[in-house]
Scaffold this motif. Sequence first.
Motif, PDB file in Angstrom:
ATOM      1  N   TYR A 199      -8.230   0.614  -1.107  1.00  0.00           N
ATOM      2  CA  TYR A 199      -9.099  -0.226  -0.282  1.00  0.00           C
ATOM      3  C   TYR A 199      -9.592   0.672   0.851  1.00  0.00           C
ATOM      4  O   TYR A 199      -8.816   0.994   1.759  1.00  0.00           O
ATOM      5  CB  TYR A 199      -8.318  -1.404   0.292  1.00  0.00           C
ATOM      6  CG  TYR A 199      -7.618  -2.270  -0.745  1.00  0.00           C
ATOM      7  CD1 TYR A 199      -8.205  -3.428  -1.234  1.00  0.00           C
ATOM      8  CD2 TYR A 199      -6.342  -1.933  -1.224  1.00  0.00           C
ATOM      9  CE1 TYR A 199      -7.550  -4.234  -2.175  1.00  0.00           C
ATOM     10  CE2 TYR A 199      -5.689  -2.733  -2.156  1.00  0.00           C
ATOM     11  CZ  TYR A 199      -6.304  -3.879  -2.622  1.00  0.00           C
ATOM     12  OH  TYR A 199      -5.646  -4.668  -3.541  1.00  0.00           O
ATOM     13  N   ARG A 296      -6.067   1.448   2.565  1.00  0.00           N
ATOM     14  CA  ARG A 296      -4.808   0.971   1.986  1.00  0.00           C
ATOM     15  C   ARG A 296      -4.742   1.431   0.537  1.00  0.00           C
ATOM     16  O   ARG A 296      -5.755   1.384  -0.178  1.00  0.00           O
ATOM     17  CB  ARG A 296      -4.751  -0.551   2.056  1.00  0.00           C
ATOM     18  CG  ARG A 296      -3.535  -1.151   1.393  1.00  0.00           C
ATOM     19  CD  ARG A 296      -3.438  -2.654   1.693  1.00  0.00           C
ATOM     20  NE  ARG A 296      -2.134  -3.164   1.305  1.00  0.00           N
ATOM     21  CZ  ARG A 296      -1.845  -3.641   0.096  1.00  0.00           C
ATOM     22  NH1 ARG A 296      -2.779  -3.683  -0.837  1.00  0.00           N
ATOM     23  NH2 ARG A 296      -0.636  -4.067  -0.187  1.00  0.00           N
ATOM     24  N   SER A 298      -2.366   0.900  -3.047  1.00  0.00           N
ATOM     25  CA  SER A 298      -1.268   0.168  -3.676  1.00  0.00           C
ATOM     26  C   SER A 298      -1.272   0.501  -5.166  1.00  0.00           C
ATOM     27  O   SER A 298      -2.293   0.950  -5.712  1.00  0.00           O
ATOM     28  CB  SER A 298      -1.398  -1.338  -3.450  1.00  0.00           C
ATOM     29  OG  SER A 298      -2.521  -1.819  -4.134  1.00  0.00           O
TER      30      SER A 298
HETATM   31  O1  LIG Z   1      -3.117  -4.372  -3.648  1.00  0.00           O
HETATM   32  C1  LIG Z   1      -2.220  -5.215  -3.619  1.00  0.00           C
HETATM   33  O2  LIG Z   1      -1.305  -5.172  -2.820  1.00  0.00           O
HETATM   34  C2  LIG Z   1      -2.217  -6.381  -4.582  1.00  0.00           C
HETATM   35  C3  LIG Z   1      -2.938  -6.108  -5.851  1.00  0.00           C
HETATM   36  C4  LIG Z   1      -2.953  -7.299  -6.762  1.00  0.00           C
HETATM   37  O3  LIG Z   1      -2.538  -8.372  -6.417  1.00  0.00           O
HETATM   38  C5  LIG Z   1      -3.496  -7.160  -8.125  1.00  0.00           C
HETATM   39  O4  LIG Z   1      -4.075  -6.109  -8.442  1.00  0.00           O
HETATM   40  O5  LIG Z   1      -3.362  -8.128  -8.899  1.00  0.00           O
END
Ligand SMILES: O=C(O)CCC(=O)C(=O)O
Length: 349
Positions: A199, A296, A298
């Motif tokens: 992000y 961010r 993840s």
């Molecule tokens: O980026 C996140 O923390 C969550 C990602 C998510 O919920 C998804 O990709 O389904």
Amino acid sequence: MPGEGSPIPIIDFKRWLKAESPKKKEQIAQELADACCRVGFAYIINHGVRDDLVQEAFAWSRKLFDLPMEEKMLAPHPPGPYIHRGYSQPGLEKVSQYVHKDGADPNAEDEELRRVQDYKESYEIGSEDFPDQPNVWLPETVLPGFREFMLRFYWQCFETAKELLRAITMGLGLSREDAESLILRRHTGLNNQLRLLHYPPIPREKLLSIEVARMPAHSDWGSITMLFQDECGGLQVEDPNKPGIFLDAEPIEGALVLNVGDLLMRWSNDTLKSTLHRVTLPPAQGGKAGEITPARYSIPYFVSPDPEVVVECLIPDEPAKYPPVVWEDYRRLRAKLMYPEGETAGTSG
Ligand SMILES: O=C(O)CCC(=O)C(=O)O
Ligand SMILES: [Fe+2]
């Protein structure tokens, strides 16, 4: 400490992995299943995926997203919603809880959904043994070693995923034999998905005014999701007791965030919760005008059964709340409006 006072329980999974007796295993399985029934989410510490591997995965992810756009576009997400692999640039994928309605014009539905873009980029990876969803790799010269590492990481995550699935289903009351034959054997690892997410930094106001989104509220579609997140924050989970109110799921060092997806919810006839979650502004920011929200990163790992598996109520003596569904059909239903039909990476956003 982050997580303290949060309704999302913290589970020390070492107590399952290294349990000295079946009784101790049962205890932790019940704790985990209880978290999955009440909240649908849990922080898992001592989960078994080595921390150096998780750190290396984040380092690769940063390297990947730092590449110039022309290079990332050497591994474009294929056109349309059904093959979910390769690189999606900001604005291409639109996450929502909306499901295509029979008879409606998907283009009109899609246009409405896309008014607010998701300001994120992603890269999706699957197993190499699944011809229905072929991986889309960058040329090896662009990021030497990336492919080898990601495949290794994919299978490492699966080791923990299997144990989590085992613990949840046994905690739910299934015997070891039933857990193996009804759940574990249907998850061969073929059809999981490793997702790198970035992000980019963005002015806070743009998220506050919903000019753009990071990731809107949705439930995950598969069996379980294991999420690794960096220290930025911004993940929120719907309060199990107050629909519509979202609580911060702040990062906890070394923990992965586990959540139940729609399939385990259906298998368990709603006993396990597939809870809505979203990504928005990180908590506790100063809020000065013009402030930029930091980048961010993840890494979710979505665990799903093999495509032809039929998902139906496993709870004896209870009327089924959902009709049986083939996983691949359900996946297609949920995927339909995530990517513009027939459009490829590079022609949108
Ligand atoms: O980026 C996140 O923390 C969550 C990602 C998510 O919920 C998804 O990709 O389904
Ligand atoms: Fe999700």
